[in-house]
Design a protein around this motif. Structure first.
Motif, PDB file in Angstrom:
ATOM      1  N   UNK A   1      17.453 -10.324  -1.156  1.00 35.87           N
ATOM      2  CA  UNK A   1      18.252 -10.125   0.048  1.00 35.87           C
ATOM      3  C   UNK A   1      17.557  -9.200   1.043  1.00 35.87           C
ATOM      4  N   UNK A   2      17.023  -8.064   0.550  1.00 37.10           N
ATOM      5  CA  UNK A   2      16.433  -7.069   1.456  1.00 37.10           C
ATOM      6  C   UNK A   2      15.147  -6.494   0.839  1.00 37.10           C
ATOM      7  N   UNK A   3      14.070  -7.277   0.751  1.00 42.08           N
ATOM      8  CA  UNK A   3      12.855  -6.774   0.095  1.00 42.08           C
ATOM      9  C   UNK A   3      12.242  -5.561   0.792  1.00 42.08           C
ATOM     10  N   UNK A   4      12.213  -5.562   2.120  1.00 37.38           N
ATOM     11  CA  UNK A   4      11.609  -4.436   2.843  1.00 37.38           C
ATOM     12  C   UNK A   4      12.419  -3.159   2.645  1.00 37.38           C
TER      13      UNK A   4
ATOM     14  N   UNK B   1      13.606  -2.544 -16.329  1.00 37.00           N
ATOM     15  CA  UNK B   1      14.279  -3.322 -15.292  1.00 37.00           C
ATOM     16  C   UNK B   1      13.257  -4.340 -14.822  1.00 37.00           C
ATOM     17  N   UNK B   2      13.659  -5.393 -14.065  1.00 38.02           N
ATOM     18  CA  UNK B   2      12.642  -6.305 -13.542  1.00 38.02           C
ATOM     19  C   UNK B   2      11.499  -5.550 -12.879  1.00 38.02           C
TER      20      UNK B   2
ATOM     21  N   UNK C   1      14.112  -3.391  -9.383  1.00 37.22           N
ATOM     22  CA  UNK C   1      15.468  -3.607  -8.873  1.00 37.22           C
ATOM     23  C   UNK C   1      15.930  -4.984  -9.329  1.00 37.22           C
ATOM     24  N   UNK C   2      17.222  -5.222  -9.215  1.00 41.67           N
ATOM     25  CA  UNK C   2      17.767  -6.522  -9.573  1.00 41.67           C
ATOM     26  C   UNK C   2      17.168  -7.601  -8.679  1.00 41.67           C
ATOM     27  N   UNK C   3      16.839  -8.772  -9.212  1.00 38.40           N
ATOM     28  CA  UNK C   3      16.218  -9.836  -8.400  1.00 38.40           C
ATOM     29  C   UNK C   3      17.030 -10.195  -7.157  1.00 38.40           C
TER      30      UNK C   3
ATOM     31  N   UNK D   1       8.844 -11.666  -8.090  1.00 39.67           N
ATOM     32  CA  UNK D   1       8.575 -13.049  -8.479  1.00 39.67           C
ATOM     33  C   UNK D   1       9.581 -13.956  -7.810  1.00 39.67           C
ATOM     34  N   UNK D   2       9.118 -15.098  -7.345  1.00 40.83           N
ATOM     35  CA  UNK D   2       9.979 -16.114  -6.760  1.00 40.83           C
ATOM     36  C   UNK D   2       9.676 -17.451  -7.427  1.00 40.83           C
TER      37      UNK D   2
END
Length: 222
Positions: A122-125, A12-13, A115-117, A17-18
């Motif tokens: 949306x909710x990194x924390x 999975x990813x 997890x999916x990018x 990364x942004x």
């Protein structure tokens, strides 16, 4: 000349990364440090942004290469993704061009997502709370997994490994807590883990388990 191999297996990813054309400071990084002088730099221009004596970036169909010279130390980094297995391999060749014995260490770093990018953006924390880390010392590996949030959700796994060739590694240390690695008020260009002093150990903290902001980092003295 010595070689270091760093591998990561993924289904999975793997890392955070942004898309950022201005800073471009996301990804997996490797730091090189002269233990005696305390000077450190990265195997590529990011993330330390330190100007090398020589620098070259080579892009081809099979791999990416970075060559640089800092303080009479040459580093040649090759990055490739296996076409057969879900693995990214980074090979770093380090050559001492000075007339004296040098003592250096190598430190890897990556932020873990699994997890999916879209979900991570949306909710990194919140997404970080489901990542579990485990240090497997006999393999010099950090194993990571994402706990499923529901009964039907699959579990995702990855490992981060560092192997040295041509020399005996000393005590290897590990880190999975981003705050302990970077430190309060610091960033990846000048993290706390690379500026050890009387109050900060030259070894990583060996933190594992559930952390608020998971990373994988391995340090090998040589």
């Amino acid at each position: 000349m010595r070689e270091v191999d760093i591998a990561a297996f993924r289904t999975w990813p793997l890392q955070r990364w942004r898309e950022d054309s201005t800073c471009d400071n996301w990804g997996t990084f490797c730091y090189i440090r002269d233990v005696i002088s305390g000077e450190f730099w990265s195997t590529a221009y990011q993330p330390t942004l330190k100007r090398p004596e020589r620098y070259e970036a080579i892009f081809s169909d099979a791999r990416v290469e970075f060559r640089r010279r800092d303080n009479d130390i040459n580093t040649h980094t090759e990055i490739a993704v296996s076409p057969e297995d879900d693995i990214e391999l980074r090979r770093i060749r380090i050559t001492n061009r000075s007339r004296r014995l040098r003592e250096i260490d190598i430190t890897s770093y990556a932020e873990i997502v699994l997890a999916a990018p879209a979900a991570d953006e949306l909710h990194p924390a919140f997404s970080n709370l489901f990542v579990q880390t485990e240090i497997i010392r006999e393999r010099q590996t950090i194993l990571c997994t994402r706990r499923p949030r529901s009964k039907g959700e699959p579990s995702h796994w990855m490992f981060h490994l560092m192997a040295l060739h041509g020399t005996e590694s000393k005590e290897v240390s590990y880190e999975t807590d981003r705050l302990k690695f970077i430190g309060r008020g610091n960033n990846l260009a000048n993290p706390q883990a690379m500026n050890w002093s009387a109050d900060i150990s030259e070894r990583l903290s060996n933190t594992e388990g559930s952390v608020l902001d998971p990373i994988v980092a391995i340090r090998c003295p040589r």
